[in-house]
Design a protein around this motif. Structure first.
Motif, PDB file in Angstrom:
ATOM      1  N   GLU A  99       1.469 -82.643  49.019  1.00  0.00           N
ATOM      2  CA  GLU A  99       2.063 -83.464  50.081  1.00  0.00           C
ATOM      3  C   GLU A  99       1.043 -84.443  50.663  1.00  0.00           C
ATOM      4  N   ASP A 100      -0.210 -84.010  50.766  1.00  0.00           N
ATOM      5  CA  ASP A 100      -1.266 -84.865  51.314  1.00  0.00           C
ATOM      6  C   ASP A 100      -1.838 -85.836  50.288  1.00  0.00           C
ATOM      7  N   GLY A 101      -1.377 -85.769  49.029  1.00  0.00           N
ATOM      8  CA  GLY A 101      -1.857 -86.673  47.992  1.00  0.00           C
ATOM      9  C   GLY A 101      -3.232 -86.322  47.450  1.00  0.00           C
ATOM     10  N   ARG A 105      -0.187 -83.860  40.775  1.00  0.00           N
ATOM     11  CA  ARG A 105       0.851 -83.028  40.151  1.00  0.00           C
ATOM     12  C   ARG A 105       0.532 -81.555  40.369  1.00  0.00           C
ATOM     13  N   ALA A 106       1.560 -80.741  40.368  1.00  0.00           N
ATOM     14  CA  ALA A 106       1.377 -79.292  40.465  1.00  0.00           C
ATOM     15  C   ALA A 106       0.526 -78.790  39.299  1.00  0.00           C
ATOM     16  N   LEU A 107       0.681 -79.399  38.155  1.00  0.00           N
ATOM     17  CA  LEU A 107      -0.104 -79.015  36.981  1.00  0.00           C
ATOM     18  C   LEU A 107      -1.606 -79.163  37.240  1.00  0.00           C
ATOM     19  N   ASP A 108      -1.984 -80.181  38.015  1.00  0.00           N
ATOM     20  CA  ASP A 108      -3.401 -80.362  38.349  1.00  0.00           C
ATOM     21  C   ASP A 108      -3.920 -79.151  39.128  1.00  0.00           C
ATOM     22  N   GLY A 157       5.746 -78.661  54.432  1.00  0.00           N
ATOM     23  CA  GLY A 157       6.935 -79.509  54.473  1.00  0.00           C
ATOM     24  C   GLY A 157       7.499 -79.757  53.086  1.00  0.00           C
ATOM     25  N   LEU A 158       6.614 -79.962  52.113  1.00  0.00           N
ATOM     26  CA  LEU A 158       7.069 -80.199  50.745  1.00  0.00           C
ATOM     27  C   LEU A 158       7.734 -78.953  50.170  1.00  0.00           C
ATOM     28  N   LEU A 159       7.151 -77.800  50.421  1.00  0.00           N
ATOM     29  CA  LEU A 159       7.756 -76.563  49.943  1.00  0.00           C
ATOM     30  C   LEU A 159       9.150 -76.398  50.531  1.00  0.00           C
ATOM     31  N   SER A 170       7.698 -78.733  39.252  1.00  0.00           N
ATOM     32  CA  SER A 170       7.652 -79.485  38.005  1.00  0.00           C
ATOM     33  C   SER A 170       8.674 -80.614  37.974  1.00  0.00           C
ATOM     34  N   SER A 171       9.585 -80.654  38.948  1.00  0.00           N
ATOM     35  CA  SER A 171      10.582 -81.725  38.979  1.00  0.00           C
ATOM     36  C   SER A 171      10.008 -82.928  39.729  1.00  0.00           C
ATOM     37  N   PRO A 172      10.509 -84.111  39.426  1.00  0.00           N
ATOM     38  CA  PRO A 172      10.061 -85.285  40.199  1.00  0.00           C
ATOM     39  C   PRO A 172      10.493 -85.125  41.650  1.00  0.00           C
ATOM     40  N   TYR A 173       9.569 -85.234  42.582  1.00  0.00           N
ATOM     41  CA  TYR A 173       9.917 -84.989  43.978  1.00  0.00           C
ATOM     42  C   TYR A 173       9.474 -86.118  44.916  1.00  0.00           C
ATOM     43  N   VAL A 174       8.923 -87.166  44.365  1.00  0.00           N
ATOM     44  CA  VAL A 174       8.463 -88.268  45.237  1.00  0.00           C
ATOM     45  C   VAL A 174       9.584 -89.246  45.448  1.00  0.00           C
TER      46      VAL A 174
END
Length: 174
Positions: A99-101, A105-108, A157-159, A170-174
């Motif tokens: 969320e904070d950038g 990616r979650a993979l990272d 917040g993102l969760l 893994s889904s696009p969320y932006v």
């Protein structure tokens, strides 16, 4: 060693939120010069220079005194709750990092946990695990743990957004 943690805590003293639950056990071990394997004692005792820690009644006494000082009633915690607390904390913080950038990616995040921290590769990483069990399950757990410590267990917040939208990391969320 415990000295590294002690120095890190001292650097944070001036900016530590007073609402944060602060545990002094590590500081007391440091004061006793129990710095880990290199001194033969830390959280455990290390006899004959070995690497296998042996539970030490001195540490148990320090833990009991700290719990009493904080008014904490000790209880048995089931293995599955211990697992959930560890993993849900990682996942919630990983969501904050996304969320904070800080990560793209979650993979990272999973890659860092696997290659940097020794998270079992066959498990895929904490963010992958979250997608496997469902973010709704993780969010429910975070909210359940927040009932006893709402400072440490603030849901990301993102969760919350992804769980509400029935999406995964893994889904696009932006």
């Amino acid at each position: 060693g415990l000295d590294i943690g002690w120095h890190n805590r001292r650097r944070e003293d001036a900016t530590r939120d007073p609402n944060e639950r602060y545990v002094t056990i590590g500081d007391k071990l440091y004061d006793l010069k129990r710095l880990g394997q290199k001194t033969g004692a830390g959280w455990y005792r290390y006899d004959d220079g070995g690497r296998n820690g042996i539970p030490d009644p001195v540490v148990e006494d320090i833990i009991l005194a700290a719990a009493k000082e904080k008014g904490i009633t000790r209880k048995e915690i089931p293995d599955d709750e211990i697992r959930d607390r560890i993993l849900f904390s990682m996942i919630n913080e990983g969501a904050n990092v996304l969320e904070d950038g800080i990560a793209q990616r979650a993979l990272d995040i999973d890659t860092v946990f696997i290659n940097g921290y020794g998270f079992p590769a066959y498990r895929g990483g904490p963010m992958f695990y979250a997608d496997q069990i469902g973010l709704e399950v993780v969010l429910d757990g975070v909210r359940r743990f927040a009932q006893t410590d709402d400072y440490a267990w603030r849901p990301s917040g993102l969760l919350a957004k992804l769980a509400g939208d029935r999406k995964g990391f893994s889904s696009p969320y932006v």
